[in-house]
Design an enzyme around this catalytic site. Structure first.
Site, short mmCIF file in Angstrom:
data_model
loop_
_atom_site.label_atom_id
_atom_site.label_comp_id
_atom_site.label_asym_id
_atom_site.label_seq_id
_atom_site.Cartn_x
_atom_site.Cartn_y
_atom_site.Cartn_z
N TYR A 1 0.85 -1.19 0.00
CA TYR A 1 0.00 0.00 0.00
C TYR A 1 0.89 1.24 0.00
O TYR A 1 1.41 1.66 1.03
CB TYR A 1 -0.95 0.02 1.20
CG TYR A 1 -1.96 -1.11 1.23
CD1 TYR A 1 -2.22 -1.89 0.11
CD2 TYR A 1 -2.66 -1.42 2.39
CE1 TYR A 1 -3.14 -2.94 0.15
CE2 TYR A 1 -3.59 -2.46 2.44
CZ TYR A 1 -3.81 -3.21 1.32
OH TYR A 1 -4.73 -4.23 1.36
N PRO B 1 -15.65 -3.90 2.03
CA PRO B 1 -16.94 -4.08 2.73
C PRO B 1 -18.00 -3.11 2.24
O PRO B 1 -19.19 -3.38 2.37
CB PRO B 1 -16.58 -3.83 4.20
CG PRO B 1 -15.33 -3.00 4.16
CD PRO B 1 -14.58 -3.46 2.95
N LEU B 2 -17.53 -1.97 1.68
CA LEU B 2 -18.49 -0.99 1.14
C LEU B 2 -18.50 -1.05 -0.39
O LEU B 2 -18.95 -0.10 -1.04
CB LEU B 2 -18.11 0.43 1.60
CG LEU B 2 -18.14 0.64 3.12
CD1 LEU B 2 -17.57 2.01 3.49
CD2 LEU B 2 -19.56 0.50 3.65
N1 LIG Z 1 -6.54 -8.37 0.63
C1 LIG Z 1 -6.77 -7.66 -0.45
O1 LIG Z 1 -6.49 -8.06 -1.59
C2 LIG Z 1 -7.40 -6.31 -0.30
C3 LIG Z 1 -7.89 -5.62 -1.41
C4 LIG Z 1 -8.48 -4.38 -1.21
C5 LIG Z 1 -8.58 -3.85 0.06
N2 LIG Z 1 -8.07 -4.53 1.14
C6 LIG Z 1 -8.18 -4.01 2.52
O2 LIG Z 1 -9.55 -3.80 2.79
C7 LIG Z 1 -9.77 -2.46 3.25
C8 LIG Z 1 -11.14 -2.03 2.81
O3 LIG Z 1 -11.23 -1.98 1.41
P1 LIG Z 1 -11.34 -0.60 0.61
O4 LIG Z 1 -10.81 0.49 1.45
O5 LIG Z 1 -10.71 -0.77 -0.71
O6 LIG Z 1 -12.87 -0.52 0.26
P2 LIG Z 1 -14.19 -0.14 1.06
O7 LIG Z 1 -13.93 -0.09 2.52
O8 LIG Z 1 -15.27 -0.99 0.53
O9 LIG Z 1 -14.46 1.33 0.51
C9 LIG Z 1 -13.52 2.34 0.67
C10 LIG Z 1 -13.99 3.54 -0.16
O10 LIG Z 1 -15.25 3.96 0.34
C11 LIG Z 1 -15.19 5.32 0.73
N3 LIG Z 1 -15.88 5.41 2.02
C12 LIG Z 1 -15.51 4.84 3.20
N4 LIG Z 1 -16.41 5.10 4.16
C13 LIG Z 1 -17.37 5.87 3.57
C14 LIG Z 1 -18.56 6.47 4.04
N5 LIG Z 1 -18.95 6.33 5.31
N6 LIG Z 1 -19.31 7.19 3.16
C15 LIG Z 1 -18.94 7.34 1.88
N7 LIG Z 1 -17.80 6.78 1.36
C16 LIG Z 1 -17.03 6.06 2.21
C17 LIG Z 1 -13.72 5.69 0.85
O11 LIG Z 1 -13.52 7.01 0.41
P3 LIG Z 1 -13.06 8.16 1.47
O12 LIG Z 1 -11.59 8.00 1.61
O13 LIG Z 1 -13.46 9.42 0.78
O14 LIG Z 1 -13.82 7.92 2.73
C18 LIG Z 1 -13.05 4.70 -0.09
O15 LIG Z 1 -12.94 5.25 -1.39
C19 LIG Z 1 -8.62 -1.68 2.60
O16 LIG Z 1 -8.40 -0.45 3.25
C20 LIG Z 1 -7.49 -2.67 2.76
O17 LIG Z 1 -6.97 -2.59 4.08
C21 LIG Z 1 -7.51 -5.75 0.97
#
Ligand SMILES: NC(=O)c1ccc[n+]([C@@H]2O[C@H](COP(=O)([O-])OP(=O)(O)OC[C@H]3O[C@@H](n4cnc5c(N)ncnc54)[C@H](OP(=O)(O)O)[C@@H]3O)[C@@H](O)[C@H]2O)c1
Length: 282
Positions: free
Chosen positions: A61, A207-208
């Site tokens: 990351y 998750p989102l």
């Molecule tokens: N193992 C793997 O291959 C893998 C792959 C992807 C991710 N991950 C892990 O999983 C975590 C979660 O995944 P993710 O961050 O990609 O996706 P996510 O949690 O589904 O969504 C994150 C996105 O949603 C927005 N967001 C978050 N809270 C919000 C809210 N309350 N209202 C509106 N928008 C919101 C964020 O933008 P803002 O910044 O503007 O809030 C960001 O762009 C990552 O941080 C990482 O640690 C692991």
């Protein structure tokens, strides 16, 4: 019945069931420094101050940026904070991810993460992905060696199917699985079932649905209105209620979104609401 508030990883690491995903504190395309590194450090401090004690990150990351920010903001770490990092993906450029899970590389990555995070032992070290060029047994054996040397407390896996999980578990104890999973993508339901049966943590990434579920209308809005909650909170509450082994790690770069997401842990959906959401989004 309300969902349990905590989960114990590997029999000895009790974490609150809403963690924090630290992938979004980097630059665009999960590449380079964020626009405002001081704001990212402030967010990380707020995460811990609010009682969240599971932070998910990875060497890739940034690369390196997320782990460095965590150490800058939080070291020396408070008692009970679990940092779960990963190795196994390389970054040729923004938005690009290529597996390299060769044993010698994983060992180097783990040493580098230990140095960046200023840790003597990583609580949960996850194989980030499965490298089709390397048998998963070989990759996991490298992590088992690191564990035997005291550099890793527990081993997790990510982006695995059911068969790969079993092959990994034949080599070493696996305490968690991190796969894509949310209301609109439940393709890992079978792996989740194995985690439930055997007491492994299941960490759903996206998750989102990368933010789409925070925007989407329809049933999420309808259920949210009944609770005075936002769609993002409903999507997270659904995950928490869906299985006691689920540990969502919503990612955000914003303190406001973090506070909003944190409140989801208090939101209890009825069985009929949870079922209606599952039906409407599948
Ligand atoms: N193992 C793997 O291959 C893998 C792959 C992807 C991710 N991950 C892990 O999983 C975590 C979660 O995944 P993710 O961050 O990609 O996706 P996510 O949690 O589904 O969504 C994150 C996105 O949603 C927005 N967001 C978050 N809270 C919000 C809210 N309350 N209202 C509106 N928008 C919101 C964020 O933008 P803002 O910044 O503007 O809030 C960001 O762009 C990552 O941080 C990482 O640690 C692991």
């Amino acid at each position: 019945m309300s969902a349990p508030e905590t989960f114990t990883l590997g029999g000895d690491l009790e974490v609150r069931r809403l963690g924090f995903g630290a992938m979004r504190i980097t630059g665009p395309g999960v590449w380079g420094e964020p626009d405002d590194p001081a704001a990212a450090r402030l967010l990380l401090r707020r995460v811990v101050e609010a009682g969240v004690n599971l932070i998910d990150t990875a060497d890739s990351y940034g690369p390196e940026v997320s782990e460095n920010l965590i150490a800058e903001a939080l070291h020396p770490y408070p008692e009970g904070l679990v940092i779960a990092t990963k190795g196994g993906l390389t970054r040729p450029g923004p938005g690009r991810w290529e597996p390299n899970c060769r044993p010698e590389r994983l060992k180097r990555c783990c040493e580098d993460s230990l140095r960046r995070l200023k840790l003597e032992r990583i609580d949960v070290y996850q194989l980030h992905t499965v490298d089709r060029k390397v048998p998963i047994e070989d990759s996991i054996a490298a992590l088992a060696e690191l564990q035997a040397e005291g550099k890793i407390r527990h081993v997790g896996v990510s982006n695995v199917g059911g068969e790969e999980l079993e092959r990994a578990r034949a080599i070493v104890e696996i305490v968690s699985v991190q796969n894509r999973y949310n209301l609109t993508d439940r393709s890992s339901e079978e792996v989740l079932g194995v985690c439930e049966r055997d007491g492994l943590g299941f960490v759903p990434f996206f998750p989102l649905a990368t933010g789409n579920l925070a925007r989407s209308g329809g049933m999420l809005d309808q259920v949210g209105r009944a609770h005075g909650a936002t769609p993002a909170q409903v999507a997270l509450a659904w995950l928490i209620g869906h299985s006691p082994v689920i540990l969502p790690i919503p990612g955000t770069s914003s303190i406001e979104h973090f506070e909003e997401n944190l409140q989801a842990a208090q939101l209890e959906l009825s069985d009929s609401e949870a079922e209606a959401l599952a039906q409407a989004t599948s």
